[in-house]
Design a protein around this motif. Structure first.
Motif, PDB file in Angstrom:
ATOM      1  N   LEU A  65       1.050  -1.076   0.553  1.00  0.00           N
ATOM      2  CA  LEU A  65      -0.049   0.015   0.112  1.00  0.00           C
ATOM      3  C   LEU A  65       0.594   1.417  -0.067  1.00  0.00           C
ATOM      4  O   LEU A  65       0.398   2.354  -0.764  1.00  0.00           O
ATOM      5  CB  LEU A  65      -0.796   0.164   1.028  1.00  0.00           C
ATOM      6  N   ARG A  66       2.147   1.145   0.877  1.00  0.00           N
ATOM      7  CA  ARG A  66       2.995   1.821   0.862  1.00  0.00           C
ATOM      8  C   ARG A  66       3.717   2.326  -0.516  1.00  0.00           C
ATOM      9  O   ARG A  66       4.037   3.476  -1.086  1.00  0.00           O
ATOM     10  CB  ARG A  66       3.080   2.586   1.999  1.00  0.00           C
ATOM     11  N   GLY A  67       4.085   1.589  -0.903  1.00  0.00           N
ATOM     12  CA  GLY A  67       5.093   1.682  -2.382  1.00  0.00           C
ATOM     13  C   GLY A  67       6.844   1.039  -2.439  1.00  0.00           C
ATOM     14  O   GLY A  67       7.516   1.545  -2.495  1.00  0.00           O
ATOM     15  N   TRP A  68       6.334   0.424  -1.196  1.00  0.00           N
ATOM     16  CA  TRP A  68       7.866  -0.224  -0.745  1.00  0.00           C
ATOM     17  C   TRP A  68       8.098  -1.292  -0.512  1.00  0.00           C
ATOM     18  O   TRP A  68       7.570  -2.389  -0.764  1.00  0.00           O
ATOM     19  CB  TRP A  68       7.404   0.105   1.082  1.00  0.00           C
ATOM     20  N   THR A  69       9.576  -1.529  -0.788  1.00  0.00           N
ATOM     21  CA  THR A  69       9.365  -2.744  -1.852  1.00  0.00           C
ATOM     22  C   THR A  69      10.475  -3.035  -0.714  1.00  0.00           C
ATOM     23  O   THR A  69       9.942  -3.025   0.867  1.00  0.00           O
ATOM     24  CB  THR A  69      11.434  -2.755  -2.140  1.00  0.00           C
ATOM     25  N   GLN A  70      10.656  -4.863  -0.453  1.00  0.00           N
ATOM     26  CA  GLN A  70      10.228  -5.668   0.780  1.00  0.00           C
ATOM     27  C   GLN A  70      11.742  -4.626   1.625  1.00  0.00           C
ATOM     28  O   GLN A  70      12.274  -4.651   2.761  1.00  0.00           O
ATOM     29  CB  GLN A  70      10.799  -6.913   0.577  1.00  0.00           C
ATOM     30  N   GLN A  71      13.241  -4.526   1.008  1.00  0.00           N
ATOM     31  CA  GLN A  71      14.393  -3.951   0.992  1.00  0.00           C
ATOM     32  C   GLN A  71      14.425  -2.432   2.137  1.00  0.00           C
ATOM     33  O   GLN A  71      14.583  -2.260   3.087  1.00  0.00           O
ATOM     34  CB  GLN A  71      15.600  -3.982   0.067  1.00  0.00           C
ATOM     35  N   GLU A  72      13.160  -1.953   1.566  1.00  0.00           N
ATOM     36  CA  GLU A  72      12.704  -0.385   1.952  1.00  0.00           C
ATOM     37  C   GLU A  72      12.427  -0.878   3.597  1.00  0.00           C
ATOM     38  O   GLU A  72      12.345  -0.075   4.538  1.00  0.00           O
ATOM     39  CB  GLU A  72      12.224   0.500   1.086  1.00  0.00           C
ATOM     40  N   PHE A  73      11.127  -1.915   3.913  1.00  0.00           N
ATOM     41  CA  PHE A  73      10.436  -1.588   4.532  1.00  0.00           C
ATOM     42  C   PHE A  73      11.466  -2.938   5.427  1.00  0.00           C
ATOM     43  O   PHE A  73      11.212  -2.777   7.303  1.00  0.00           O
ATOM     44  CB  PHE A  73       9.132  -3.360   4.417  1.00  0.00           C
ATOM     45  N   ALA A  74      12.482  -3.697   5.170  1.00  0.00           N
ATOM     46  CA  ALA A  74      13.871  -4.587   6.084  1.00  0.00           C
ATOM     47  C   ALA A  74      13.711  -2.718   6.649  1.00  0.00           C
ATOM     48  O   ALA A  74      14.239  -3.425   8.079  1.00  0.00           O
ATOM     49  CB  ALA A  74      14.366  -5.160   5.476  1.00  0.00           C
ATOM     50  N   GLU A  75      14.454  -1.715   5.772  1.00  0.00           N
ATOM     51  CA  GLU A  75      14.737  -0.825   6.614  1.00  0.00           C
ATOM     52  C   GLU A  75      14.309  -0.558   7.848  1.00  0.00           C
ATOM     53  O   GLU A  75      14.939   0.203   8.535  1.00  0.00           O
ATOM     54  CB  GLU A  75      15.584  -0.030   5.592  1.00  0.00           C
ATOM     55  N   LYS A  76      13.325   0.028   6.965  1.00  0.00           N
ATOM     56  CA  LYS A  76      12.495   0.562   8.144  1.00  0.00           C
ATOM     57  C   LYS A  76      12.264   0.013   9.881  1.00  0.00           C
ATOM     58  O   LYS A  76      11.644   0.331  10.439  1.00  0.00           O
ATOM     59  CB  LYS A  76      10.811   0.965   7.207  1.00  0.00           C
ATOM     60  N   LEU A  77      12.290  -1.461   9.908  1.00  0.00           N
ATOM     61  CA  LEU A  77      11.861  -2.682  10.603  1.00  0.00           C
ATOM     62  C   LEU A  77      13.357  -2.915  11.442  1.00  0.00           C
ATOM     63  O   LEU A  77      13.854  -3.624  12.017  1.00  0.00           O
ATOM     64  CB  LEU A  77      10.963  -3.394  10.267  1.00  0.00           C
ATOM     65  N   ARG A  78      14.083  -2.037  10.653  1.00  0.00           N
ATOM     66  CA  ARG A  78      16.179  -3.147  11.318  1.00  0.00           C
ATOM     67  C   ARG A  78      15.943  -3.929  11.480  1.00  0.00           C
ATOM     68  O   ARG A  78      16.272  -4.697  12.307  1.00  0.00           O
ATOM     69  CB  ARG A  78      16.226  -2.234  12.388  1.00  0.00           C
ATOM     70  N   GLU A  90       8.304  -7.457  19.037  1.00  0.00           N
ATOM     71  CA  GLU A  90       9.129  -5.747  18.306  1.00  0.00           C
ATOM     72  C   GLU A  90       8.296  -5.388  17.466  1.00  0.00           C
ATOM     73  O   GLU A  90       8.379  -4.541  17.231  1.00  0.00           O
ATOM     74  CB  GLU A  90      10.284  -6.515  18.785  1.00  0.00           C
ATOM     75  N   VAL A  91       8.861  -6.515  16.144  1.00  0.00           N
ATOM     76  CA  VAL A  91       8.900  -6.025  15.003  1.00  0.00           C
ATOM     77  C   VAL A  91       6.956  -5.922  15.408  1.00  0.00           C
ATOM     78  O   VAL A  91       6.923  -4.655  14.329  1.00  0.00           O
ATOM     79  CB  VAL A  91       9.395  -7.404  14.037  1.00  0.00           C
ATOM     80  N   LEU A  92       6.263  -6.841  15.568  1.00  0.00           N
ATOM     81  CA  LEU A  92       4.435  -6.456  14.871  1.00  0.00           C
ATOM     82  C   LEU A  92       4.363  -5.004  15.695  1.00  0.00           C
ATOM     83  O   LEU A  92       3.689  -4.253  15.477  1.00  0.00           O
ATOM     84  CB  LEU A  92       3.554  -7.265  16.386  1.00  0.00           C
ATOM     85  N   GLU A  93       4.908  -4.792  17.075  1.00  0.00           N
ATOM     86  CA  GLU A  93       4.814  -3.348  17.545  1.00  0.00           C
ATOM     87  C   GLU A  93       5.342  -2.621  16.723  1.00  0.00           C
ATOM     88  O   GLU A  93       4.761  -1.254  16.704  1.00  0.00           O
ATOM     89  CB  GLU A  93       5.569  -3.802  18.953  1.00  0.00           C
ATOM     90  N   THR A  94       5.674  -2.316  16.247  1.00  0.00           N
ATOM     91  CA  THR A  94       6.841  -1.228  15.531  1.00  0.00           C
ATOM     92  C   THR A  94       6.107  -1.169  14.110  1.00  0.00           C
ATOM     93  O   THR A  94       5.687  -0.088  14.385  1.00  0.00           O
ATOM     94  CB  THR A  94       8.257  -1.381  14.854  1.00  0.00           C
ATOM     95  N   VAL A  95       6.013  -2.131  13.521  1.00  0.00           N
ATOM     96  CA  VAL A  95       4.435  -1.826  12.395  1.00  0.00           C
ATOM     97  C   VAL A  95       3.351  -1.361  12.651  1.00  0.00           C
ATOM     98  O   VAL A  95       2.469  -0.572  12.180  1.00  0.00           O
ATOM     99  CB  VAL A  95       4.052  -3.742  12.101  1.00  0.00           C
ATOM    100  N   CYS A  96       2.447  -1.969  14.191  1.00  0.00           N
ATOM    101  CA  CYS A  96       1.697  -1.294  15.002  1.00  0.00           C
ATOM    102  C   CYS A  96       1.660   0.325  14.871  1.00  0.00           C
ATOM    103  O   CYS A  96       0.761   1.768  14.340  1.00  0.00           O
ATOM    104  CB  CYS A  96       1.240  -1.976  15.663  1.00  0.00           C
ATOM    105  N   ASP A  97       3.098   0.867  15.045  1.00  0.00           N
ATOM    106  CA  ASP A  97       3.053   2.332  15.640  1.00  0.00           C
ATOM    107  C   ASP A  97       3.442   2.743  14.277  1.00  0.00           C
ATOM    108  O   ASP A  97       3.090   3.804  14.106  1.00  0.00           O
ATOM    109  CB  ASP A  97       4.924   2.104  16.658  1.00  0.00           C
ATOM    110  N   MET A  98       3.891   1.930  13.350  1.00  0.00           N
ATOM    111  CA  MET A  98       3.732   2.603  11.662  1.00  0.00           C
ATOM    112  C   MET A  98       3.103   3.296  10.888  1.00  0.00           C
ATOM    113  O   MET A  98       3.327   4.031  10.351  1.00  0.00           O
ATOM    114  CB  MET A  98       5.314   1.737  11.298  1.00  0.00           C
ATOM    115  N   PHE A  99       1.987   2.435  11.413  1.00  0.00           N
ATOM    116  CA  PHE A  99       1.148   2.743  10.435  1.00  0.00           C
ATOM    117  C   PHE A  99      -0.351   2.992  11.445  1.00  0.00           C
ATOM    118  O   PHE A  99      -1.261   3.009  10.608  1.00  0.00           O
ATOM    119  CB  PHE A  99       0.921   1.283   9.329  1.00  0.00           C
ATOM    120  N   LYS A 100       0.238   3.150  12.893  1.00  0.00           N
ATOM    121  CA  LYS A 100      -0.756   4.060  13.736  1.00  0.00           C
ATOM    122  C   LYS A 100      -1.906   2.632  13.754  1.00  0.00           C
ATOM    123  O   LYS A 100      -3.631   2.922  12.915  1.00  0.00           O
ATOM    124  CB  LYS A 100      -1.749   5.330  13.072  1.00  0.00           C
ATOM    125  N   LEU A 101      -1.854   1.553  13.974  1.00  0.00           N
ATOM    126  CA  LEU A 101      -3.058   0.458  14.062  1.00  0.00           C
ATOM    127  C   LEU A 101      -2.795   0.128  15.782  1.00  0.00           C
ATOM    128  O   LEU A 101      -1.953  -0.466  16.360  1.00  0.00           O
ATOM    129  CB  LEU A 101      -2.457  -1.019  13.134  1.00  0.00           C
TER     130      LEU A 101
END
Length: 66
Positions: free
Chosen positions: A14-27, A46-57
């Motif tokens: 939905l954000r148009g991110w590649t897997q690489q871009e998403f991986a970098e954002k999630l470290r 930890e990853v789930l919490e980061t995704v929730c914060d990132m997408f305001k979910l």
């Protein structure tokens, strides 16, 4: 595919991110994003919490089927 994995893939696309871009954002490594999307691995809390914060979910929004 688990709902968390499926929703993470949907949100990434939905954000148009590649897997690489998403991986970098999630470290995490890009290969781990691929493993999540192919359900060869499950994201940890930890990853789930980061995704929730990132997408305001809420965690419930991410884990349930929409």
């Amino acid at each position: 595919m688990s709902f968390a994995n499926q929703n993470m893939k949907y949100l990434r696309k939905l954000r148009g991110w590649t897997q690489q871009e998403f991986a970098e954002k999630l470290r995490v490594k890009r290969s781990l994003i691929g493993a999540y999307e192919e359900e060869r691995a499950l994201p940890n809390m930890e990853v789930l919490e980061t995704v929730c914060d990132m997408f305001k979910l809420t965690m419930d929004d991410l884990l349930r089927r929409d």
